[in-house]
Design an enzyme around this catalytic site. Structure first.
Site, PDB file in Angstrom:
ATOM      1  N   LYS A  13      69.448  42.155  73.801  1.00 32.17           N
ATOM      2  CA  LYS A  13      69.149  41.178  72.743  1.00 32.17           C
ATOM      3  C   LYS A  13      69.006  41.876  71.386  1.00 32.17           C
ATOM      4  O   LYS A  13      69.359  41.301  70.356  1.00 32.17           O
ATOM      5  CB  LYS A  13      67.904  40.360  73.116  1.00 32.17           C
ATOM      6  CG  LYS A  13      68.149  39.409  74.290  1.00 32.17           C
ATOM      7  CD  LYS A  13      69.268  38.404  74.004  1.00 32.17           C
ATOM      8  CE  LYS A  13      69.431  37.355  75.103  1.00 32.17           C
ATOM      9  NZ  LYS A  13      70.501  36.387  74.804  1.00 32.17           N
ATOM     10  N   TYR A  41      67.069  43.297  79.128  1.00 31.03           N
ATOM     11  CA  TYR A  41      67.020  42.114  78.250  1.00 31.03           C
ATOM     12  C   TYR A  41      66.676  42.537  76.826  1.00 31.03           C
ATOM     13  O   TYR A  41      67.328  42.123  75.869  1.00 31.03           O
ATOM     14  CB  TYR A  41      65.999  41.105  78.792  1.00 31.03           C
ATOM     15  CG  TYR A  41      66.146  39.715  78.185  1.00 31.03           C
ATOM     16  CD1 TYR A  41      67.170  38.870  78.589  1.00 31.03           C
ATOM     17  CD2 TYR A  41      65.252  39.261  77.215  1.00 31.03           C
ATOM     18  CE1 TYR A  41      67.308  37.601  78.042  1.00 31.03           C
ATOM     19  CE2 TYR A  41      65.384  37.990  76.664  1.00 31.03           C
ATOM     20  CZ  TYR A  41      66.408  37.159  77.086  1.00 31.03           C
ATOM     21  OH  TYR A  41      66.539  35.895  76.525  1.00 31.03           O
ATOM     22  N   SER A  92      67.111  36.476  70.905  1.00 33.09           N
ATOM     23  CA  SER A  92      65.790  36.170  71.459  1.00 33.09           C
ATOM     24  C   SER A  92      64.780  36.897  70.572  1.00 33.09           C
ATOM     25  O   SER A  92      65.134  37.880  69.901  1.00 33.09           O
ATOM     26  CB  SER A  92      65.696  36.720  72.886  1.00 33.09           C
ATOM     27  OG  SER A  92      64.345  36.760  73.318  1.00 33.09           O
TER      28      SER A  92
HETATM   29  N1  LIG Z   1      64.614  30.224  77.766  1.00 39.22           N
HETATM   30  C1  LIG Z   1      64.039  31.117  76.971  1.00 39.22           C
HETATM   31  O1  LIG Z   1      62.817  31.309  76.968  1.00 39.22           O
HETATM   32  C2  LIG Z   1      64.880  31.904  75.997  1.00 39.22           C
HETATM   33  C3  LIG Z   1      64.218  32.603  74.970  1.00 39.22           C
HETATM   34  C4  LIG Z   1      64.966  33.336  74.079  1.00 39.22           C
HETATM   35  C5  LIG Z   1      66.346  33.364  74.181  1.00 39.22           C
HETATM   36  N2  LIG Z   1      66.963  32.683  75.200  1.00 39.22           N
HETATM   37  C6  LIG Z   1      68.419  32.774  75.271  1.00 39.22           C
HETATM   38  O2  LIG Z   1      68.958  31.466  75.162  1.00 39.22           O
HETATM   39  C7  LIG Z   1      70.246  31.430  75.778  1.00 39.22           C
HETATM   40  C8  LIG Z   1      70.327  30.225  76.663  1.00 39.22           C
HETATM   41  O3  LIG Z   1      69.408  30.378  77.735  1.00 39.22           O
HETATM   42  P1  LIG Z   1      68.579  29.179  78.370  1.00 39.22           P
HETATM   43  O4  LIG Z   1      67.155  29.512  78.269  1.00 39.22           O
HETATM   44  O5  LIG Z   1      69.071  27.888  77.857  1.00 39.22           O
HETATM   45  O6  LIG Z   1      68.938  29.400  79.920  1.00 39.22           O
HETATM   46  P2  LIG Z   1      69.745  28.522  80.960  1.00 39.22           P
HETATM   47  O7  LIG Z   1      69.805  29.373  82.164  1.00 39.22           O
HETATM   48  O8  LIG Z   1      69.199  27.148  81.038  1.00 39.22           O
HETATM   49  O9  LIG Z   1      71.199  28.404  80.293  1.00 39.22           O
HETATM   50  C9  LIG Z   1      72.094  29.460  80.263  1.00 39.22           C
HETATM   51  C10 LIG Z   1      73.469  28.885  80.526  1.00 39.22           C
HETATM   52  O10 LIG Z   1      74.412  29.956  80.396  1.00 39.22           O
HETATM   53  C11 LIG Z   1      75.326  29.841  81.464  1.00 39.22           C
HETATM   54  N3  LIG Z   1      75.916  31.143  81.738  1.00 39.22           N
HETATM   55  C12 LIG Z   1      75.338  32.223  82.337  1.00 39.22           C
HETATM   56  N4  LIG Z   1      76.214  33.222  82.435  1.00 39.22           N
HETATM   57  C13 LIG Z   1      77.380  32.773  81.910  1.00 39.22           C
HETATM   58  C14 LIG Z   1      78.650  33.352  81.733  1.00 39.22           C
HETATM   59  N5  LIG Z   1      78.926  34.588  82.151  1.00 39.22           N
HETATM   60  N6  LIG Z   1      79.610  32.616  81.121  1.00 39.22           N
HETATM   61  C15 LIG Z   1      79.353  31.353  80.725  1.00 39.22           C
HETATM   62  N7  LIG Z   1      78.175  30.747  80.872  1.00 39.22           N
HETATM   63  C16 LIG Z   1      77.195  31.459  81.460  1.00 39.22           C
HETATM   64  C17 LIG Z   1      74.522  29.303  82.639  1.00 39.22           C
HETATM   65  O11 LIG Z   1      75.362  28.702  83.629  1.00 39.22           O
HETATM   66  C18 LIG Z   1      73.610  28.311  81.936  1.00 39.22           C
HETATM   67  O12 LIG Z   1      74.172  27.011  81.888  1.00 39.22           O
HETATM   68  C19 LIG Z   1      70.398  32.783  76.495  1.00 39.22           C
HETATM   69  O13 LIG Z   1      71.198  33.643  75.721  1.00 39.22           O
HETATM   70  C20 LIG Z   1      68.974  33.290  76.572  1.00 39.22           C
HETATM   71  O14 LIG Z   1      68.911  34.690  76.673  1.00 39.22           O
HETATM   72  C21 LIG Z   1      66.260  31.958  76.102  1.00 39.22           C
END
Ligand SMILES: NC(=O)c1ccc[n+]([C@@H]2O[C@H](COP(=O)([O-])OP(=O)(O)OC[C@H]3O[C@@H](n4cnc5c(N)ncnc54)[C@H](O)[C@@H]3O)[C@@H](O)[C@H]2O)c1
Length: 260
Positions: A152, A148, A135
């Site tokens: 990260k 977080y 992130s």
């Molecule tokens: N959305 C944002 O703004 C953002 C920004 C920067 C980074 N991220 C990162 O992107 C990645 C994806 O997040 P997203 O935004 O798509 O969120 P999201 O919640 O839509 O997707 C996350 C997915 O991970 C799955 N998950 C959670 N814990 C799990 C586990 N223990 N084992 C297997 N699967 C698991 C959830 O069921 C979900 O389907 C994450 O690592 C998040 O930190 C997100």
């Protein structure tokens, strides 16, 4: 790396950025294995792309191995592993240990387990691609969530180390570092209900835009994937003058506190 004909595994593939990566990789001609703790969601996204879907808790090492085995049984050796699953909570140093531990397990240790599951085979074949979803919080910080920001940063550190150590042996590594993306994780961001509230100050990207950025970066095997390009400038300013950067972030934190 060109994705056509490659076998890619994506964790957290049932929704958000992971699901967009699955669809984008498949559109580029890859065979995709989808893992998620939401097994039904993983199966549904996998079905869209004629992939393999499996329930996996990425915080469990054996389940990471099982996910890879399930994918390899159908598609052969893994060429690309996207350690993308992650969770977010609001928190500070006083957040309970169980919550900190879960953040470490899901956001950091899972990346180790992924590497342990696929790197030996990749090294034998002298080729493979590890994509780690961190992130912008892993390069800058996350106001409102020490767990977080810290986890990260650890992902970025691990990815850098892997790139330096295994790059000369044919292993490609990228780290994905977006700011806010419109997914379940940021639901409620506009109303301030998301633990990642402030991540939205520069606007939200759609998951599909992030997936496009990943595929574009992978074509050139670029390490740092910044779907929000302004992050590069923030990182430069932080490195150039950390005290000024901290003071600016303190002002931003004060504005958020005042708005509450
Ligand atoms: N959305 C944002 O703004 C953002 C920004 C920067 C980074 N991220 C990162 O992107 C990645 C994806 O997040 P997203 O935004 O798509 O969120 P999201 O919640 O839509 O997707 C996350 C997915 O991970 C799955 N998950 C959670 N814990 C799990 C586990 N223990 N084992 C297997 N699967 C698991 C959830 O069921 C979900 O389907 C994450 O690592 C998040 O930190 C997100």
């Amino acid at each position: 790396m060109e994705l056509a004909g490659r076998h890619a595994v994506v964790t957290g593939g049932a929704s958000g950025i992971g699901a967009a990566l699955v669809r984008r990789f498949a559109a580029a001609g890859a065979k995709v294995t989808v893992g998620d703790i939401d097994g039904a969601g993983a199966a549904a996204v996998a079905a869209e792309v004629d992939g393999v879907g499996a329930e996996v808790d990425v915080a469990d090492e054996a389940q990471n191995r099982d996910l890879v085995a399930a994918g390899e049984a159908r598609f052969g050796p893994v060429d690309v592993f996207c350690a993308n699953a992650g969770i977010a909570i609001a928190g500070d140093p006083f957040t309970d240990d169980a919550s900190w531990d879960r953040m470490w397990s899901v956001n950091v240790r899972s990346h180790l387990y992924a590497v342990r599951a696929v790197l030996p085979g990749m090294l034998e074949r002298a080729g493979g691609y590890l994509v780690h979803t961190a992130s912008a919080a892993g390069l800058l910080t996350q106001l409102g969530s020490a767990p977080y920001a810290v986890t990260k940063h650890a992902v970025v550190a691990l990815a850098e180390w892997l790139a330096i150590t295994y790059g000369p042996r044919g292993i490609r590594v990228s780290v994905l570092a977006p700011q806010a993306v419109r997914t379940a994780m940021t639901a409620g961001i506009e109303s301030g209900d998301s633990p990642l509230a402030v991540a939205g100050v520069d606007g939200m990207l759609e998951p599909e835009e992030v997936a496009d950025a990943v595929v574009a970066a992978m074509a050139y095997e670029r390490f740092l994937i910044l779907p929000h390009p302004q992050v590069a400038e923030y990182v430069r300013r932080k490195a150039e003058d950390p005290d000024r950067w901290i003071a600016g972030m303190q002002r931003l934190q004060a504005r958020l506190d005042a708005a509450e």
